[in-house]
Design an enzyme around this catalytic site. Structure first.
Site, short mmCIF file in Angstrom:
data_model
loop_
_atom_site.label_atom_id
_atom_site.label_comp_id
_atom_site.label_asym_id
_atom_site.label_seq_id
_atom_site.Cartn_x
_atom_site.Cartn_y
_atom_site.Cartn_z
N ASP A 388 0.99 -1.47 -0.11
CA ASP A 388 0.18 -0.17 0.07
C ASP A 388 0.80 1.40 0.13
O ASP A 388 0.05 2.25 -0.21
CB ASP A 388 -1.02 0.02 1.06
CG ASP A 388 -2.26 -0.78 0.98
OD1 ASP A 388 -2.60 -0.77 -0.45
OD2 ASP A 388 -2.84 -1.28 1.69
N TYR A 469 -10.02 0.32 2.22
CA TYR A 469 -9.50 -0.06 3.73
C TYR A 469 -9.22 1.33 4.34
O TYR A 469 -8.22 1.88 3.55
CB TYR A 469 -8.60 -1.18 3.53
CG TYR A 469 -9.15 -2.16 4.49
CD1 TYR A 469 -10.47 -2.87 4.29
CD2 TYR A 469 -8.47 -2.86 5.51
CE1 TYR A 469 -10.74 -4.02 5.10
CE2 TYR A 469 -9.17 -3.93 6.39
CZ TYR A 469 -10.16 -4.50 6.01
OH TYR A 469 -10.43 -5.58 6.93
CU LIG Z 1 -8.21 -7.60 5.92
#
Ligand SMILES: [Cu+2]
Ligand SMILES: *[C@@H]1O[C@H](CO)[C@@H](O)[C@H](O)[C@H]1NC(C)=O
Ligand SMILES: *[C@@H]1O[C@H](CO)[C@@H](O)[C@H](O)[C@H]1NC(C)=O
Ligand SMILES: *[C@@H]1O[C@H](CO)[C@@H](O)[C@H](O)[C@H]1NC(C)=O
Ligand SMILES: *[C@@H]1O[C@H](CO)[C@@H](O)[C@H](O)[C@H]1NC(C)=O
Ligand SMILES: *[C@@H]1O[C@H](CO)[C@@H](O)[C@H](O)[C@H]1NC(C)=O
Ligand SMILES: *[C@@H]1O[C@H](CO)[C@@H](O)[C@H](O)[C@H]1NC(C)=O
Ligand SMILES: *[C@@H]1O[C@H](CO)[C@@H](O)[C@H](O)[C@H]1NC(C)=O
Ligand SMILES: *[C@@H]1O[C@H](CO)[C@@H](O)[C@H](O)[C@H]1NC(C)=O
Ligand SMILES: *[C@@H]1O[C@H](CO)[C@@H](O)[C@H](O)[C@H]1NC(C)=O
Length: 861
Positions: A388, A469
């Site tokens: 990420d 997320y």
């Molecule tokens: Cu997860």
């Protein structure tokens, strides 16, 4: 965790720019911290507070960045404005953090302020190939002495560039749209929808997501899947549609791009024509559809508990903060601790020069990389993996919502960075607050007294929303000198398509599906994955000469003379065994917590002659810090080998090996810029400057509880650094606030109830009363703020005045959001929102991703 990015990625990287925050350089002594307890008025807290030194990690600001642009243009060594085809080239400019030796010389020995250098990231084209190339530019400000050098020293690859498999994202986007359009008859037939190039806000249109299947030498193979738009709540990752197509882009030249096989309900079709023919045949089995609906809404407004209408209890801070924040230097001091803060586009927030009582404990503490690695039965999930920082964990530190993300009394700091020649600011990206736990830090009840102390700690928090997320990262400081690093995740999981024939109840075609997750909706399965999030801690315990000692608690059989004759042979017991770690290695958290990992200063002892140390251990939270389950991951290559163990101890080479990862490793996994494995080369680590890398995260096998969003309390994990024989005793005694209730009338001198003891306590009294105790009562009574009150003694400040809590503290004013929207030229807000929805090939290719990003930033407070 990951997300809407696979391809989208590229654009983000190509257009990365840097963070900034201009800080003034002021230098005056720190306000002594200890005096806090004795202040009767809180006015002193309002005095300007200054860091003891200029923050050497201050990000490049707007002025510096524009000076650098000008310099680069004039020096003309780097193409800036345009590439050969006239496409614009974008820059990332951010601080190249100064070397540790220079900083330490400056902070500890009054040396010169370290030179400022910038890291400049450039997109360069050679024929059809695109490269992301890093330079170091400095010293700043630009002068005749300023140089532009290839930035190589922090990369153990010896290179300063990676090849970018996607140089023209817009062409790729166009191409993907074309594939969707050409197959619109297929998608209509199988999925009941089509892509819509013309209306990005079409909630019924399909979007496209992808993952890399191979990245090598600038060529790339992808698996692409159709998804529902999920436009209402950003729920695309719950809406996989179960139709996949493989793409191959061997070069950056669009004329070489090829569409490969199609995949539906467990069958691989050579091309769309073959699939079309198959659909026409009578035995073709159509599978259930994965439709959006109220089930993806994060809130339920229809059913409700009656108690929901009554607001819950909250934390308040009636007399102001007790920490000191120098906003110009991004420097904080609290209860003996002090540290500097610094942000970076890839790795978000780092803390530097963390000290307790003016002695350095940690030189650098910060995020390195966040891996989410999936597994599954179908082409998308089986190889899905995200690193990420590539997407910008710093750029995506979006605004925190006051009163809910952080208590109403928190303070906020912005995150600024440069991208494409512009400065962007994510407002309120970091919050700082003190918080008092529901449980005390200390308590004891004796026959004559009870003493209880509050557990108040300092939190520095940010949230990086990377696609679907949201990672919440806390740095927490405790009164006893402990430091905790805590990660929590929420947001939408990345689900897998659950293939089940329509109108029948036959089980899914693939018997292995239940090995990778659970069915959670008509056509949705969860997809197991590991979160492994790397952090660096450059500890300096009583100087840099440190040794990591594994002190294990082991069973023992030993004979003792005095045990005879009752124990004729050996007594079964236990003891400690100290194992210094002599060479660089990876360690795992011990089963049964049987080993203690101690970072020791072998020549530094406390008052009692014991070696001073800090212990590193798995902290609080329901998830365990983890390492990656997958061995030698097919997808990862060499890009994240730090993920294979929980904790690494390495000899610190702060300049040449500043990090466990590089945010561009995602683009060249087989030959990454920073290969962690090369850093673990068996060097001696006894009495050396050590650096630790450790993971947070967890094995995430989402269940129905993750629908629609993963919850923070089950996703939390943390690691703590705890003083271990470091101090002579518990230093929180001097800092904590609480109360001592003397139930015993102390004997005479203390001035209690004249020595009269009641019958109940008399028995204990015989054993316990002593002159020592009397002295202690006396000291407390005289030292405390209470004066005459002999029975209830408060230590530390107390609430002595009536407190009026402004509503704002409990429920901060969020009407700014409304005003911003209304204040905008008609439709602007709406347009931005619509881009996010992205009927435009959703996760594909970055354009959308980018607008998504910009839009999230618009939620600034
Ligand atoms: Cu997860
Ligand atoms: C840091 O040290 C390395 C050598 O180890 C040197 O090449 C580099 O220029 C230094 N960086 C800065 C920003 O001074
Ligand atoms: C840089 O060099 C040029 C030409 O030698 C000179 O005119 C100029 O004054 C110098 N600038 C600085 C800041 O030294
Ligand atoms: C530009 O490149 C030339 C030749 O490669 C080099 O001599 C010069 O020092 C460079 N200029 C700067 C400012 O780095
Ligand atoms: C779509 O179909 C047209 C006509 O057959 C073809 O020229 C074009 O290359 C196709 N586009 C894609 C992206 O496959
Ligand atoms: C990539 O380049 C390396 C070195 O040039 C070569 O060994 C390898 O075979 C190449 N891989 C592909 C897929 O072209
Ligand atoms: C599609 O695949 C079939 C079977 O392999 C092949 O015969 C046909 O030529 C392919 N069609 C196209 C347009 O490539
Ligand atoms: C703080 O530092 C001073 C000076 O080094 C030392 O005398 C004192 O004992 C330290 N206090 C604690 C709690 O470590
Ligand atoms: C992983 O790679 C290491 C080093 O090459 C090798 O020793 C090990 O057997 C491999 N394990 C698996 C499961 O592939
Ligand atoms: C520790 O002390 C011993 C004896 O004074 C000395 O020889 C050694 O170099 C010291 N080690 C470190 C790491 O300072």
């Amino acid at each position: 965790m990951a997300s809407w990015k696979p391809l989208s990625v590229f654009i983000s990287t190509l257009i990365i720019f840097t963070s900034v925050a201009y800080l003034l350089f002021l230098s005056t002594p720190i306000v002594p911290i200890r005096q806090q307890q004795h202040l009767s008025s809180f006015d002193s807290y309002q005095k300007p507070f200054r860091a003891p030194a200029v923050n050497p990690f201050t990000e490049i600001d707007d002025h510096e960045a524009s000076d650098i642009y000008t310099f680069l243009q004039v020096s003309s060594n780097l193409s800036i404005a345009q590439d050969a085809r006239g496409r614009s080239v974008n820059y990332l400019i951010e601080l190249l953090r100064p070397n540790k030796s220079d900083v330490v010389n400056y902070l500890d020995h009054s040396g010169p302020v370290p030179e400022r250098w910038a890291r400049v990231s450039n997109l360069e084209f050679r024929k059809d190939d695109a490269y992301i190339v890093d330079y170091m530019v400095g010293p700043l400000p630009p002068s005749n002495d300023t140089q532009i050098l290839p930035l190589i020293y922090p990369h153990n690859s010896g290179r300063n560039y990676v090849q970018s498999p996607v140089s023209d994202v817009f062409a790729l986007l166009d191409w993907a749209l074309g594939i969707g359009e050409n197959a619109s008859d297929i998608t209509q037939e199988l999925l009941g929808a089509t892509t819509n190039r013309h209306d990005p806000s079409d909630p019924d249109a399909l979007v496209v997501g992808s993952r890399p299947a191979l990245i090598e030498n600038g060529s790339m193979v992808y698996w692409l899947e159709f998804f529902g738009s999920g436009i209402e709540s950003d729920s695309r990752s719950l809406l996989p549609q179960g139709l996949y197509v493989k793409l191959d882009t061997p070069t950056a030249n669009p004329s070489t791009w090829m569409t490969g096989e199609w995949y539906y309900n467990g069958v691989l079709y050579d091309n769309d024509t073959v699939l079309r023919d198959a659909i026409k045949s009578s035995d073709f089995v159509k599978i259930k559809l994965n439709h959006d609906g109220p089930w993806t809404d994060t809130e339920d407004f229809i059913t409700s508990f009656p108690e929901r209408d009554m607001p819950p209890p909250l934390s308040i801070q009636p007399y102001g903060p007790r920490y000191h924040l120098d906003r110009e230097q991004n420097y904080i001091s609290w209860m003996g601790f002090s540290f500097y803060m610094s942000t970076a586009q890839a790795t978000a927030l780092s803390l530097f020069d963390i000290r307790y009582n003016s002695s350095r404990l940690i030189y650098e503490l910060g995020l390195q990389e966040a891996l989410a690695h999936y597994a599954g039965v179908e082409p998308m999930q089986s190889g899905l993996e995200f690193l990420d920082t590539f997407f910008g964990m710093g750029n995506m530190m979006f605004s925190l919502v006051p009163g809910i993300d952080c208590p109403g009394h928190a303070e906020y700091i912005d995150m600024s960075y440069h991208k494409g020649g512009k400065m962007y600011t994510n407002k309120n990206a970091i919050c700082i607050f003190e918080y008092t736990s529901d449980a005390p830090l200390q308590r004891h009840t004796s026959a004559f007294s009870a003493t209880v102390s509050r557990n108040t700690y300092l939190v520095v928090r940010s949230v990086s929303t990377v696609g679907n997320y949201d990672y919440t990262i806390d740095y927490i400081f405790y009164l006893d000198g402990s430091i905790e690093i805590k990660l929590r995740a929420s947001g939408y999981i990345f689900g897998a398509f659950h293939a089940e024939p329509r109108n029948t109840h036959t089980p899914p075609r693939d018997e292995h599906a239940n090995e990778y997750g659970y069915r959670v909706h008509h056509a949705l399965h969860t997809s197991m994955h590991d979160h492994v999030v790397s952090f660096k801690a450059d500890l300096d315990i009583c100087g840099t000469a440190n040794t990591l000692v594994r002190t294990s608690v082991e069973p023992l059989q030993r004979e003792y003379d005095w045990d005879k004759p009752e124990v004729p042979l050996a007594r079964n017991t236990m003891h400690m065994v100290h194992h210094p770690v002599t060479h660089e290695t990876g360690l795992n958290w011990p089963r049964n917590g049987q080993d203690m990992y101690l970072v020791t200063a072998s020549n530094a002892t406390n008052k009692w002659g014991e070696t001073r140390a800090y212990r590193i251990l798995g902290g609080t939270g329901m998830g365990n810090p983890t390492h990656l389950t997958i061995l030698n991951s097919t997808t990862l290559g060499k890009s994240a080998s730090w993920s294979s163990a929980d904790l690494w101890v390495l000899k610190n080479h702060p300049d040449a090996e500043p990090a466990s990862a590089h945010h561009l490793n995602y683009l060249e996994p087989l030959d990454p810029l920073v290969d962690f494995e090369k850093m673990v080369d068996g060097e001696e680590v006894t009495d050396q400057d050590l650096v630790l890398y450790f993971n947070l995260g967890g094995h995430h096998v989402p269940s129905t509880q993750d629908i629609p969003n993963t919850l923070m309390h089950t996703s939390a994990s943390s690691v703590m650094f705890v003083p271990f024989n470091y101090f002579d005793d518990d230093v929180s005694r001097a800092a904590r606030q609480g109360v001592r209730i003397d139930r015993r009338a102390s004997a005479g001198a203390a001035g209690g109830r004249g020595g009269a003891t009641d019958a109940a306590s008399a028995k204990e009294d015989v054993r316990r009363r002593s002159s020592r105790m009397t002295k202690r009562s006396k000291r407390i009574n005289n030292g405390g703020g209470g004066g005459d009150d002999k029975e209830v003694k408060y230590f530390g400040g107390r609430y002595t005045k009536p407190v009026t809590v402004p509503e704002e503290m409990l429920s901060p004013d969020l009407s700014h959001y409304m005003k911003d929207r209304e204040g905008e030229p008609d439709g602007e807000w709406k347009t931005a929102r619509n881009h996010v929805g992205g009927g435009l090939l959703g996760l594909f290719v970055g354009k959308e991703r980018f607008e998504d990003h910009d839009d999230k930033r618009r939620l600034d407070w």
